[in-house]
Write a protein that holds these residues in place. Structure first.
Motif, mmCIF file in Angstrom:
data_model
loop_
_atom_site.group_PDB
_atom_site.id
_atom_site.type_symbol
_atom_site.label_atom_id
_atom_site.label_comp_id
_atom_site.label_asym_id
_atom_site.label_seq_id
_atom_site.Cartn_x
_atom_site.Cartn_y
_atom_site.Cartn_z
ATOM 1 N N SER A 166 1.049 -1.093 0.580
ATOM 2 C CA SER A 166 0.005 -0.451 0.420
ATOM 3 C C SER A 166 0.468 0.878 -0.009
ATOM 4 N N GLY A 167 0.187 2.444 -0.439
ATOM 5 C CA GLY A 167 1.057 3.401 -0.004
ATOM 6 C C GLY A 167 1.467 4.676 -1.552
ATOM 7 N N ARG A 168 1.705 5.496 -1.377
ATOM 8 C CA ARG A 168 2.460 6.179 -2.516
ATOM 9 C C ARG A 168 3.308 6.392 -2.886
ATOM 10 N N THR A 169 4.274 5.639 -1.882
ATOM 11 C CA THR A 169 5.603 5.626 -2.115
ATOM 12 C C THR A 169 6.387 4.691 -1.918
ATOM 13 N N PHE A 170 6.107 3.587 -3.165
ATOM 14 C CA PHE A 170 6.659 2.144 -3.424
ATOM 15 C C PHE A 170 7.813 2.555 -3.899
ATOM 16 N N SER A 171 7.940 3.309 -4.422
ATOM 17 C CA SER A 171 9.537 3.199 -5.320
ATOM 18 C C SER A 171 10.364 3.651 -4.139
ATOM 19 N N SER A 172 10.251 4.511 -3.411
ATOM 20 C CA SER A 172 10.873 4.933 -2.299
ATOM 21 C C SER A 172 12.219 3.985 -1.447
ATOM 22 N N TYR A 173 11.522 2.491 -1.490
ATOM 23 C CA TYR A 173 11.824 1.743 -0.549
ATOM 24 C C TYR A 173 12.604 1.030 -1.280
ATOM 25 N N THR A 174 13.260 0.536 -0.677
ATOM 26 C CA THR A 174 13.919 -0.610 -0.255
ATOM 27 C C THR A 174 13.453 -2.135 0.000
ATOM 28 N N MET A 175 13.245 -3.396 -0.717
ATOM 29 C CA MET A 175 12.492 -4.282 -0.391
ATOM 30 C C MET A 175 12.880 -5.741 -0.665
ATOM 31 N N GLY A 176 13.124 -6.097 0.121
ATOM 32 C CA GLY A 176 13.468 -7.627 0.760
ATOM 33 C C GLY A 176 13.127 -9.108 0.749
ATOM 34 N N TRP A 177 13.021 -10.060 0.479
ATOM 35 C CA TRP A 177 12.176 -10.895 0.724
ATOM 36 C C TRP A 177 13.313 -11.685 1.678
ATOM 37 N N PHE A 178 12.563 -12.145 2.638
ATOM 38 C CA PHE A 178 13.519 -13.124 3.772
ATOM 39 C C PHE A 178 12.644 -14.427 4.237
ATOM 40 N N ARG A 179 13.118 -15.077 4.688
ATOM 41 C CA ARG A 179 12.423 -15.978 5.013
ATOM 42 C C ARG A 179 12.827 -17.080 7.090
ATOM 43 N N GLN A 180 12.301 -18.179 7.194
ATOM 44 C CA GLN A 180 11.986 -18.609 8.506
ATOM 45 C C GLN A 180 11.620 -19.893 8.369
ATOM 46 N N ALA A 181 12.781 -20.613 8.622
ATOM 47 C CA ALA A 181 12.516 -22.254 8.899
ATOM 48 C C ALA A 181 12.035 -22.405 10.436
ATOM 49 N N PRO A 182 11.277 -23.966 10.491
ATOM 50 C CA PRO A 182 11.241 -23.814 11.593
ATOM 51 C C PRO A 182 12.738 -23.714 12.460
ATOM 52 N N GLY A 183 12.676 -23.383 13.819
ATOM 53 C CA GLY A 183 14.036 -23.499 14.653
ATOM 54 C C GLY A 183 14.786 -22.746 14.215
ATOM 55 N N LYS A 184 14.839 -21.917 13.103
ATOM 56 C CA LYS A 184 16.001 -21.218 12.568
ATOM 57 C C LYS A 184 16.053 -19.693 12.630
ATOM 58 N N GLU A 185 16.465 -18.872 12.956
ATOM 59 C CA GLU A 185 16.509 -17.529 11.938
ATOM 60 C C GLU A 185 16.084 -17.050 10.925
ATOM 61 N N ARG A 186 15.242 -15.927 11.017
ATOM 62 C CA ARG A 186 15.085 -15.246 9.958
ATOM 63 C C ARG A 186 16.462 -14.831 9.195
ATOM 64 N N GLU A 187 16.697 -15.331 7.380
ATOM 65 C CA GLU A 187 17.581 -15.229 7.017
ATOM 66 C C GLU A 187 17.152 -14.529 5.603
ATOM 67 N N THR A 188 17.804 -13.320 5.554
ATOM 68 C CA THR A 188 17.336 -13.068 3.900
ATOM 69 C C THR A 188 17.681 -13.574 2.628
#
Length: 124
Positions: free
Chosen positions: A25-47
Motif C-alpha cells: 500500500s502507499g504512494r511512495t513504494f518506489s522510495s522503499y528498498t524491498m526484501g524477501w526473507f525466510r524463516q524455517a522452523p527452529g531457525k533464525e530469519r534470513e535474507t
C-alpha cells in the motif's frame, strides 16, 4: 505506514518453480528498498534477496544465487521473487519487507515493515 501482503506460496516438488508476490500500500513504494526473507522452523530469519528502490541494485544470499530472481514493478507497487529449481532446504515461511534505510539493506534488522508471510514447502 506501509502494508505488505504476500502471495504465491504453496507445496511443490523439488525442481519446481514458484513466484511470490508482495503487494504494498502507499504512494511512495518506489522510495522503499524491498526484501524477501525466510524463516524455517527452529531457525533464525534470513535474507533471501533484496532490491533497491530504483531497482538497479540487487542482493542475493549465496544459497539462492542463480535460482531466485527478485524484481519490482513500481507502477503496480509490487515486488516479486521468482524461485526456480526449488530444493527441500528452501522450505520456510517467506516474508516480504520494506525499508527506507540507506546504507545497510542486507539484514532483517534493517527493515521496518513486514508482511504476514507465505508458506513455501518443497518436497523431495
Amino acid at each position: 505506514q506501509v502494508q505488505l501482503v504476500e502471495s504465491g506460496g504453496g507445496l511443490v516438488q523439488a525442481g519446481a518453480s514458484l513466484r511470490l508476490s508482495c503487494a504494498t500500500s502507499g504512494r511512495t513504494f518506489s522510495s522503499y528498498t524491498m526484501g524477501w526473507f525466510r524463516q524455517a522452523p527452529g531457525k533464525e530469519r534470513e535474507t533471501v534477496a533484496a532490491i533497491r528502490w530504483r531497482g538497479g541494485s540487487t542482493y542475493y544470499a549465496d544459497s539462492v544465487k542463480g535460482r531466485f530472481t527478485i524484481s519490482r514493478d513500481n507502477a503496480k507497487n509490487t515486488v516479486y521473487l521468482q524461485m526456480n529449481s526449488l530444493k527441500p532446504e528452501d522450505t520456510a515461511v517467506y516474508y516480504c519487507a520494506a525499508t527506507l534505510a540507506g546504507t545497510s539493506w542486507f539484514f532483517p534488522k534493517d527493515y521496518n515493515y513486514w508482511g504476514q508471510g507465505t508458506q513455501v514447502t518443497v518436497s523431495s
